[in-house]
Design an enzyme around this catalytic site. Structure first.
Site, PDB file in Angstrom:
ATOM      1  N   ARG A  53      19.396  -5.012  -3.562  1.00 35.28           N
ATOM      2  CA  ARG A  53      19.939  -6.168  -4.288  1.00 35.28           C
ATOM      3  C   ARG A  53      19.850  -7.477  -3.500  1.00 35.28           C
ATOM      4  NH1 ARG A  53      19.334  -2.829  -7.239  1.00 35.28           N
ATOM      5  NH2 ARG A  53      20.598  -2.182  -8.993  1.00 35.28           N
TER       6      ARG A  53
HETATM    7  N1  EPU Z   1      29.672   7.038 -13.413  1.00 36.03           N
HETATM    8  C1  EPU Z   1      30.871   7.428 -13.912  1.00 36.03           C
HETATM    9  N2  EPU Z   1      31.608   6.531 -14.650  1.00 36.03           N
HETATM   10  C2  EPU Z   1      31.176   5.257 -14.886  1.00 36.03           C
HETATM   11  C3  EPU Z   1      29.946   4.854 -14.366  1.00 36.03           C
HETATM   12  C4  EPU Z   1      29.193   5.757 -13.628  1.00 36.03           C
HETATM   13  O1  EPU Z   1      31.294   8.563 -13.704  1.00 36.03           O
HETATM   14  O2  EPU Z   1      31.910   4.507 -15.546  1.00 36.03           O
HETATM   15  C5  EPU Z   1      28.873   8.002 -12.655  1.00 36.03           C
HETATM   16  C6  EPU Z   1      27.584   8.361 -13.380  1.00 36.03           C
HETATM   17  O3  EPU Z   1      27.778   9.406 -14.282  1.00 36.03           O
HETATM   18  C7  EPU Z   1      26.661   8.726 -12.222  1.00 36.03           C
HETATM   19  C8  EPU Z   1      27.128   7.804 -11.090  1.00 36.03           C
HETATM   20  O4  EPU Z   1      28.452   7.402 -11.438  1.00 36.03           O
HETATM   21  O5  EPU Z   1      26.840  10.061 -11.838  1.00 36.03           O
HETATM   22  C9  EPU Z   1      26.234   6.591 -10.918  1.00 36.03           C
HETATM   23  O6  EPU Z   1      26.188   5.840 -12.114  1.00 36.03           O
HETATM   24  P1  EPU Z   1      24.834   5.170 -12.654  1.00 36.03           P
HETATM   25  O7  EPU Z   1      23.759   6.183 -12.676  1.00 36.03           O
HETATM   26  O8  EPU Z   1      25.197   4.456 -13.888  1.00 36.03           O
HETATM   27  O9  EPU Z   1      24.405   4.171 -11.534  1.00 36.03           O
HETATM   28  P2  EPU Z   1      25.196   3.055 -10.766  1.00 36.03           P
HETATM   29  O10 EPU Z   1      25.101   3.381  -9.324  1.00 36.03           O
HETATM   30  O11 EPU Z   1      26.578   2.851 -11.318  1.00 36.03           O
HETATM   31  C10 EPU Z   1      23.129   1.513 -10.401  1.00 36.03           C
HETATM   32  C11 EPU Z   1      22.921   0.023 -10.383  1.00 36.03           C
HETATM   33  C12 EPU Z   1      22.634  -0.513 -11.771  1.00 36.03           C
HETATM   34  C13 EPU Z   1      21.435   0.228 -12.338  1.00 36.03           C
HETATM   35  C14 EPU Z   1      21.798   1.730 -12.385  1.00 36.03           C
HETATM   36  C15 EPU Z   1      20.730   2.618 -12.985  1.00 36.03           C
HETATM   37  C16 EPU Z   1      24.281  -0.966  -8.621  1.00 36.03           C
HETATM   38  C17 EPU Z   1      25.543  -1.676  -8.280  1.00 36.03           C
HETATM   39  N3  EPU Z   1      24.125  -0.621  -9.900  1.00 36.03           N
HETATM   40  O12 EPU Z   1      24.350   1.751 -11.112  1.00 36.03           O
HETATM   41  O13 EPU Z   1      22.305  -1.891 -11.623  1.00 36.03           O
HETATM   42  O14 EPU Z   1      21.119  -0.255 -13.625  1.00 36.03           O
HETATM   43  O15 EPU Z   1      22.050   2.172 -11.030  1.00 36.03           O
HETATM   44  O16 EPU Z   1      19.583   2.562 -12.256  1.00 36.03           O
HETATM   45  O17 EPU Z   1      23.449  -0.729  -7.753  1.00 36.03           O
HETATM   46  C18 EPU Z   1      23.048  -4.163 -11.740  1.00 36.03           C
HETATM   47  O18 EPU Z   1      22.668  -4.271 -10.573  1.00 36.03           O
HETATM   48  O19 EPU Z   1      23.509  -5.146 -12.375  1.00 36.03           O
HETATM   49  C19 EPU Z   1      22.989  -2.861 -12.355  1.00 36.03           C
HETATM   50  C20 EPU Z   1      23.508  -2.645 -13.535  1.00 36.03           C
END
Ligand code: EPU
Length: 332
Positions: A199
């Site tokens: 990021r």
């Molecule tokens: N999860 C939950 N509850 C929630 C959200 C997530 O249990 O409310 C769990 C999911 O089930 C999963 C884990 O947490 O097991 C990770 O969640 P997710 O795969 O959605 O990925 P993330 O780490 O929350 C990152 C990026 C996103 C990107 C997604 C998908 C960051 C801060 N966020 O989210 O980027 O779209 O991976 O690739 O790195 C952004 O930067 O604005 C952004 C949205």
């Protein structure tokens, strides 16, 4: 009271900003400048420096929260600096600024009928929309951008913050970036000389004015299918169609926090586990789809959103001893 200034490009005084961001909150700015070429952007920036005014750059407003009230100084929007070209010959990159409008339209504009496609590079100005680019690459059958499907905003912002997620990051396809350096000169930064990380495009405070992207020749159907599949997955776990600023916090565990076996922590999961989804202030609410998103369900203000962010940080700190770092950009 705003001074009268003769700007080198289109300019609006006391311009409202909320509708120029995805979250749709915030007040106005003393001056909004709207250059339409990289040169005009440079001139606008130099003029703002000459008048010793605070200067901010606005891309697509996708990852930005603006406070209520009046921001002092100047916001330069890249929204009109949005053209996309193809290199003239393999190996030769055309400087977009040296091309006439007619040449661009006839030969290199990706909206024009498809030309020989054996050089999968694009020269893109900072204000080009990222969803538009993903779509264009898919139409050309070029791979590399489809992992960014569903990511809003502009090329400049995506490069500056190395936007991305599970299926790829912006810098995966960057060959070279042209920036406006602190002394007002254009500088070209090759990928090998940049240090993009999670990021963070690694460009410091430099302003992105354009880039050369290198994709991979592929097959239209395959690229489009992958893009559709990623978007389907994303819609299941993110509030893609609601007004938000993307993820609010960085994942404390770093980029791989989404992997279930990594042992790292995702900010969204953390907020979810603490039962904070649905927490609200005025029109701002923690998304019920993903805990790391705040959505504007209508009528939210900047202070609703900033207040909710502070509350989430405090609650996570108290319950888990983790100091969540903010990923989203804030103007206040
Ligand atoms: N999860 C939950 N509850 C929630 C959200 C997530 O249990 O409310 C769990 C999911 O089930 C999963 C884990 O947490 O097991 C990770 O969640 P997710 O795969 O959605 O990925 P993330 O780490 O929350 C990152 C990026 C996103 C990107 C997604 C998908 C960051 C801060 N966020 O989210 O980027 O779209 O991976 O690739 O790195 C952004 O930067 O604005 C952004 C949205």
């Amino acid at each position: 009271m705003t001074l009268s200034i003769d700007w080198p490009c289109a300019a609006l005084d006391n311009a409202p900003l909320a509708q120029r961001t995805n979250l749709r909150v915030g007040g106005s700015v003393e001056w909004l400048l709207e250059p339409s070429t990289p040169d005009e952007l440079r001139e606008a920036w130099l003029a703002a420096q000459e008048h010793k005014l605070d200067t901010r750059i606005l891309g697509g407003g996708a990852n930005l929260i603006i406070s209520d009230g009046i921001l002092p100084g100047v916001v330069i929007s890249t929204g009109r600096v949005r053209r996309t070209f193809r290199p003239l010959d393999p190996g030769e990159v055309i400087d977009p600024e040296e091309m006439t409008d007619e040449q661009a339209k006839a030969l290199f504009d990706i909206e024009a009928p498809v030309i020989a496609a054996d050089d999968p590079r694009l020269i893109v100005w900072a204000g080009a929309s990222l969803p538009g680019l993903v779509h264009a690459a898919s139409r050309l059958g070029w791979s590399g951008l489809e992992g960014l499907i569903g990511v809003p905003g502009t090329l400049g912002g995506a490069i500056a913050m190395n936007a991305g997620g599970r299926w790829g990051e912006m810098w995966d396809v960057v060959d070279m970036v042209r920036v406006l350096g602190p002394d007002g000169d254009f500088q070209d930064i090759q990928k090998a000389d940049a240090n993009p990380t999670y990021r963070n495009g690694g460009l410091g405070g430099s302003i992105v004015v354009g880039a050369v992207l290198r994709l991979e020749l592929d097959n239209k159907r395959r690229v489009a299918e992958r893009a559709r599949e990623y978007l389907r997955e994303k819609c299941k776990v993110q509030p893609v169609t609601e007004a938000s600023a993307g993820c609010i916090f960085k994942n404390p565990g770093g980029p791989k926090a989404g992997d279930d076996d990594s042992g790292k922590i995702s900010a969204g999961r953390l907020i979810d586990e603490l039962g904070l989804k649905g927490l609200e202030r005025g029109g701002a609410v923690v998304s019920k789809v993903h805990g790391n998103f705040i959505v504007n369900r209508g009528g939210a203000t900047g202070s609703d959103v900033f207040g909710l962010i502070d509350e989430l940080r405090t609650k996570v700190q108290e319950a888990r001893g983790i100091d969540l770092q903010i990923e989203v950009k804030r103007w206040r």
